[in-house]
Write an enzyme that holds these catalytic residues in place. Structure first.
Site, PDB file in Angstrom:
ATOM      1  CB  CYS A 178      -5.770  -4.571   2.746  1.00 42.84           C
ATOM      2  SG  CYS A 178      -6.030  -3.850   4.384  1.00 42.84           S
ATOM      3  CB  THR A 179      -5.269  -0.200   0.030  1.00 45.61           C
ATOM      4  OG1 THR A 179      -5.449  -1.081  -1.063  1.00 45.61           O
ATOM      5  CG2 THR A 179      -4.751   1.146  -0.467  1.00 45.61           C
TER       6      THR A 179
END
EC number: 1.14.-.-
Length: 247
Positions: A178-179
């Site tokens: 994820c980010t």
């Protein structure tokens, strides 16, 4: 020469008994220190991204840690020529990242970290599958070559995708991405809670990976969507001004 603006992102899954009581204190110090951004508070922890001078964003982080008492905090700092946020907001939430699954104890029950320097080697193993836990509009901007896109519009849809794809996940080492690390960390807690043992996640998320590795093996393709006025960054973390993305 003007000082660069520091953008500090930090989260921790830690039990906070009365998160609402922290809001005035954090607003006070944040405004005094000319810090902008958003801090989310919930019983399960905190999640914030805010900008200002390097000294001041760290002072706000120190206050946040003092008020909540976490064992571990995941912290990331980038730099920009301008503030990517308009003002400071401190908000009370049911979850610091909304999944709509009750009784997950992420602080005690989560997968193993994979350091950015080890990520490329790990995800190219035959028994590993990579799941991009971000929303579809983020994945469209950029992702890892081998990553599976669950095609979710919100993170709340991710648990249903897991339930519908148990055959895909069966017998695999599952690597989540994820980010900045928070969604993949919570995703590993979900999978561990329903019986998956070999669950892993990229420490610090995509942003830390790009900073540490400079995408030297070209396993990352495209740009990385971010939730501030930059909209997206390249693999050297430079803002992509042409991004138009609609959510």
């Amino acid at each position: 020469m003007n000082e660069k603006i520091a953008i500090l992102s930090a989260y921790s899954f830690v039990n906070i008994e009365e998160p609402a009581n922290l809001i005035p204190k954090l607003l006070l110090i944040g405004k005094r220190k000319y810090v902008r951004g958003t801090i989310l508070l919930a019983n399960e922890g905190f999640n914030g991204s805010f900008s200002g001078s390097y000294e001041n964003v760290n002072l706000v982080l120190e206050e946040l840690i003092k008020l909540t008492g976490p064992k571990d905090v995941n912290v990331k700092i980038n730099y920009s020529d301008v503030h990517p946020f308009q003002k400071l907001k401190v908000r009370l939430k049911k979850e610091i990242v909304a999944m709509n699954v009750d009784d997950l104890n992420v602080d005690l029950f989560k997968g193993e970290y994979i350091e950015p320097k080890d990520w490329d080697e790990f995800i190219t193993k035959q028994d590993v599958i990579v799941i991009d836990t971000r929303n579809d509009y983020e994945v469209e901007v950029g992702t890892f070559k081998s990553a599976i896109n669950p095609n979710t519009k919100t993170f709340k849809q991710f648990p249903a995708w897991v339930q519908q794809n148990q055959e895909l996940l069966k017998g695999k080492k599952i690597a989540m991405v994820c980010t900045g690390g928070i969604r993949c960390e919570k995703s590993t807690s979900l999978l561990k809670s329903i019986g998956y043992d070999e669950v892993y996640h990229l420490k610090g998320g995509i942003l830390q990976y790009l900073e540490d590795t400079q995408n030297k093996n070209n396993l990352w393709q495209g740009e990385c969507f971010v939730f501030d006025d930059r909209r997206a960054v390249t693999d050297d973390l430079s803002p992509v001004e042409r991004h138009w993305l609609q959510r």
